[in-house]
Design a protein around this motif. Structure first.
Motif, PDB file in Angstrom:
ATOM      1  N   ILE A 106       0.845  -1.208   0.000  1.00 58.08           N
ATOM      2  CA  ILE A 106       0.000   0.000   0.000  1.00 58.08           C
ATOM      3  C   ILE A 106       0.877   1.255   0.000  1.00 58.08           C
ATOM      4  N   LYS A 107       1.958   1.203   0.789  1.00 50.55           N
ATOM      5  CA  LYS A 107       2.870   2.371   0.868  1.00 50.55           C
ATOM      6  C   LYS A 107       3.508   2.670  -0.498  1.00 50.55           C
ATOM      7  N   ALA A 108       3.705   1.623  -1.285  1.00 47.63           N
ATOM      8  CA  ALA A 108       4.364   1.789  -2.593  1.00 47.63           C
ATOM      9  C   ALA A 108       3.530   2.645  -3.553  1.00 47.63           C
ATOM     10  N   LEU A 109       2.240   2.813  -3.253  1.00 47.27           N
ATOM     11  CA  LEU A 109       1.411   3.700  -4.101  1.00 47.27           C
ATOM     12  C   LEU A 109       1.961   5.121  -4.111  1.00 47.27           C
ATOM     13  N   ASP A 110       2.688   5.489  -3.041  1.00 48.24           N
ATOM     14  CA  ASP A 110       3.271   6.845  -2.969  1.00 48.24           C
ATOM     15  C   ASP A 110       4.227   7.103  -4.139  1.00 48.24           C
ATOM     16  N   PHE A 111       4.766   6.032  -4.736  1.00 45.09           N
ATOM     17  CA  PHE A 111       5.767   6.196  -5.796  1.00 45.09           C
ATOM     18  C   PHE A 111       5.155   6.124  -7.202  1.00 45.09           C
ATOM     19  N   VAL A 112       3.857   5.914  -7.275  1.00 45.41           N
ATOM     20  CA  VAL A 112       3.177   5.825  -8.571  1.00 45.41           C
ATOM     21  C   VAL A 112       2.827   7.232  -9.046  1.00 45.41           C
ATOM     22  N   GLU A 113       3.314   7.567 -10.243  1.00 48.81           N
ATOM     23  CA  GLU A 113       3.061   8.915 -10.762  1.00 48.81           C
ATOM     24  C   GLU A 113       1.737   8.964 -11.515  1.00 48.81           C
ATOM     25  N   ALA A 114       1.025  10.084 -11.368  1.00 43.51           N
ATOM     26  CA  ALA A 114      -0.250  10.257 -12.069  1.00 43.51           C
ATOM     27  C   ALA A 114      -0.017  10.186 -13.576  1.00 43.51           C
ATOM     28  N   ASP A 115      -0.955   9.593 -14.284  1.00 43.87           N
ATOM     29  CA  ASP A 115      -0.907   9.544 -15.754  1.00 43.87           C
ATOM     30  C   ASP A 115       0.227   8.697 -16.321  1.00 43.87           C
ATOM     31  N   SER A 116       0.802   7.837 -15.504  1.00 43.97           N
ATOM     32  CA  SER A 116       1.950   7.050 -15.966  1.00 43.97           C
ATOM     33  C   SER A 116       1.541   5.602 -16.235  1.00 43.97           C
ATOM     34  N   ILE A 117       2.477   4.881 -16.874  1.00 44.66           N
ATOM     35  CA  ILE A 117       2.338   3.431 -17.007  1.00 44.66           C
ATOM     36  C   ILE A 117       3.262   2.824 -15.958  1.00 44.66           C
ATOM     37  N   VAL A 118       2.714   1.911 -15.158  1.00 47.26           N
ATOM     38  CA  VAL A 118       3.439   1.383 -14.004  1.00 47.26           C
ATOM     39  C   VAL A 118       3.958  -0.022 -14.318  1.00 47.26           C
ATOM     40  N   GLY A 119       5.226  -0.283 -14.016  1.00 44.49           N
ATOM     41  CA  GLY A 119       5.773  -1.632 -14.146  1.00 44.49           C
ATOM     42  C   GLY A 119       5.372  -2.448 -12.927  1.00 44.49           C
ATOM     43  N   ASP A 164      -3.934  -5.039  -5.873  1.00 47.54           N
ATOM     44  CA  ASP A 164      -5.211  -4.712  -5.217  1.00 47.54           C
ATOM     45  C   ASP A 164      -5.262  -3.216  -4.875  1.00 47.54           C
ATOM     46  N   ALA A 165      -4.125  -2.699  -4.400  1.00 47.60           N
ATOM     47  CA  ALA A 165      -4.064  -1.270  -4.041  1.00 47.60           C
ATOM     48  C   ALA A 165      -4.109  -0.397  -5.299  1.00 47.60           C
ATOM     49  N   LEU A 166      -3.398  -0.839  -6.327  1.00 47.83           N
ATOM     50  CA  LEU A 166      -3.348  -0.069  -7.585  1.00 47.83           C
ATOM     51  C   LEU A 166      -4.755   0.064  -8.195  1.00 47.83           C
ATOM     52  N   ALA A 167      -5.546  -0.970  -8.007  1.00 44.03           N
ATOM     53  CA  ALA A 167      -6.913  -0.961  -8.554  1.00 44.03           C
ATOM     54  C   ALA A 167      -7.736   0.192  -7.969  1.00 44.03           C
ATOM     55  N   THR A 168      -7.396   0.597  -6.748  1.00 46.24           N
ATOM     56  CA  THR A 168      -8.175   1.677  -6.116  1.00 46.24           C
ATOM     57  C   THR A 168      -7.842   3.046  -6.728  1.00 46.24           C
ATOM     58  N   ILE A 169      -6.691   3.125  -7.447  1.00 49.41           N
ATOM     59  CA  ILE A 169      -6.331   4.418  -8.085  1.00 49.41           C
ATOM     60  C   ILE A 169      -6.221   4.242  -9.606  1.00 49.41           C
ATOM     61  N   LYS A 170      -6.878   3.212 -10.123  1.00 49.17           N
ATOM     62  CA  LYS A 170      -6.671   2.878 -11.541  1.00 49.17           C
ATOM     63  C   LYS A 170      -7.076   4.015 -12.488  1.00 49.17           C
ATOM     64  N   ASN A 171      -7.998   4.868 -12.044  1.00 46.74           N
ATOM     65  CA  ASN A 171      -8.422   5.964 -12.931  1.00 46.74           C
ATOM     66  C   ASN A 171      -7.390   7.087 -13.022  1.00 46.74           C
ATOM     67  N   THR A 172      -6.370   7.026 -12.185  1.00 49.94           N
ATOM     68  CA  THR A 172      -5.350   8.088 -12.201  1.00 49.94           C
ATOM     69  C   THR A 172      -4.112   7.686 -13.004  1.00 49.94           C
ATOM     70  N   ILE A 173      -4.058   6.420 -13.469  1.00 48.30           N
ATOM     71  CA  ILE A 173      -2.888   5.983 -14.252  1.00 48.30           C
ATOM     72  C   ILE A 173      -3.335   5.561 -15.650  1.00 48.30           C
ATOM     73  N   LYS A 174      -2.323   5.490 -16.560  1.00 47.97           N
ATOM     74  CA  LYS A 174      -2.668   5.053 -17.922  1.00 47.97           C
ATOM     75  C   LYS A 174      -2.839   3.544 -17.967  1.00 47.97           C
ATOM     76  N   GLY A 175      -2.064   2.849 -17.151  1.00 50.15           N
ATOM     77  CA  GLY A 175      -2.121   1.387 -17.147  1.00 50.15           C
ATOM     78  C   GLY A 175      -0.827   0.821 -16.617  1.00 50.15           C
ATOM     79  N   ALA A 176      -0.535  -0.423 -17.036  1.00 49.54           N
ATOM     80  CA  ALA A 176       0.619  -1.118 -16.469  1.00 49.54           C
ATOM     81  C   ALA A 176       1.322  -1.945 -17.533  1.00 49.54           C
ATOM     82  N   VAL A 177       2.587  -2.269 -17.228  1.00 53.57           N
ATOM     83  CA  VAL A 177       3.314  -3.308 -17.954  1.00 53.57           C
ATOM     84  C   VAL A 177       3.531  -4.417 -16.939  1.00 53.57           C
ATOM     85  N   SER A 178       3.319  -5.646 -17.361  1.00 55.65           N
ATOM     86  CA  SER A 178       3.326  -6.757 -16.410  1.00 55.65           C
ATOM     87  C   SER A 178       4.536  -7.667 -16.603  1.00 55.65           C
TER      88      SER A 178
END
Ligand code: 5RP
Length: 219
Positions: free
Chosen positions: A12-25, A37-51
């Protein structure tokens, strides 16, 4: 706090490092599952992810998070992943979940590697956790003999096929005093795809789940 609660606190703390409008690895494993699970709660603030694995891709898609092919992404600000062991230099052993190759590729692209784990993963010297090595199937026995020459005791992980169609050898009884050197030596064995030492591309930030909550560690 249980070990799982510590993993969740770090995630959950790692969400602090997720930048708005970015693609998250996004990495792989039980700690990363909490992060997804935590990322899903802010999914509207990011472009998406690379898995880094089919398992993480599936979990993110179930939440409606867009998962991009790495080849279509130039810029990855942050990669968040767990570890099986981490030392004070931020060198890690990874690959307990057999996703090490894709993890290493996504980590290589990202500007910042945020490692999330519970405090039991912090060690002085790497190597109590058997070091995973992904190997092309026909090279399995040859690579095992070469790993014995390097001082290890490789064990074939029965029944596991990686997302890339390869097999895993877990190398026991290695006290890894030179993680960068060993990472390079193992990669030089013909038939090895990747090994689980992340020393050349170490973590930049550690978010550690402890009994007092999540702590951010930078060396
Ligand atoms: C998967 C990994 C994981 O990050 C590592 O095994 C830690 O897993 P967990 O978060 O379940 O403890 O490298 O290949």
């Amino acid at each position: 706090m249980t070990q799982d609660e510590m993993k969740k606190a770090a995630a959950i703390k790692a969400l602090d490092f997720v930048e708005a409008d970015s693609i998250v690895g996004v990495g792989t494993g039980s700690t990363v599952n909490h992060f997804i699970d935590a990322l899903a709660t802010i999914k509207n603030t990011i472009k998406g992810a690379v898995s880094s694995s089919e398992a993480s891709t599936q979990r993110m898609r179930e939440y409606g998070i867009d998962v991009f092919d790495l080849n279509s992404v130039d810029d990855l600000s942050v990669y968040v992943d767990g570890a099986d062991e981490i030392n004070e230099h931020m060198h890690m052993i990874k690959g307990g979940g057999a996703a090490l190759t894709r993890e290493k590729i996504v980590a290589a692209v990202a500007k910042t590697f945020v490692c999330i784990c519970d405090e039991s993963k912090q060690v002085g010297v790497l190597g109590d956790f058997p070091l995973p090595v992904e190997v092309i199937p026909m090279a399995r026995s040859y690579v095992a003999r070469e790993l014995v020459k390097l001082g290890g005791d490789p064990v074939y992980r029965q029944g596991v096929v990686t997302d890339n169609g390869n097999v895993i050898l877990d190398v026991h009884n290695m006290s890894i005093v030179d993680p960068k050197g060993l990472e390079q030596s193992i990669n030089a064995i013909v038939g090895v795809v990747t090994n689980g030492l992340f020393a050349h591309r170490a973590a930049d930030i550690l978010v550690l789940g402890t009994s007092e909550g999540a702590k951010v560690v930078k060396y």
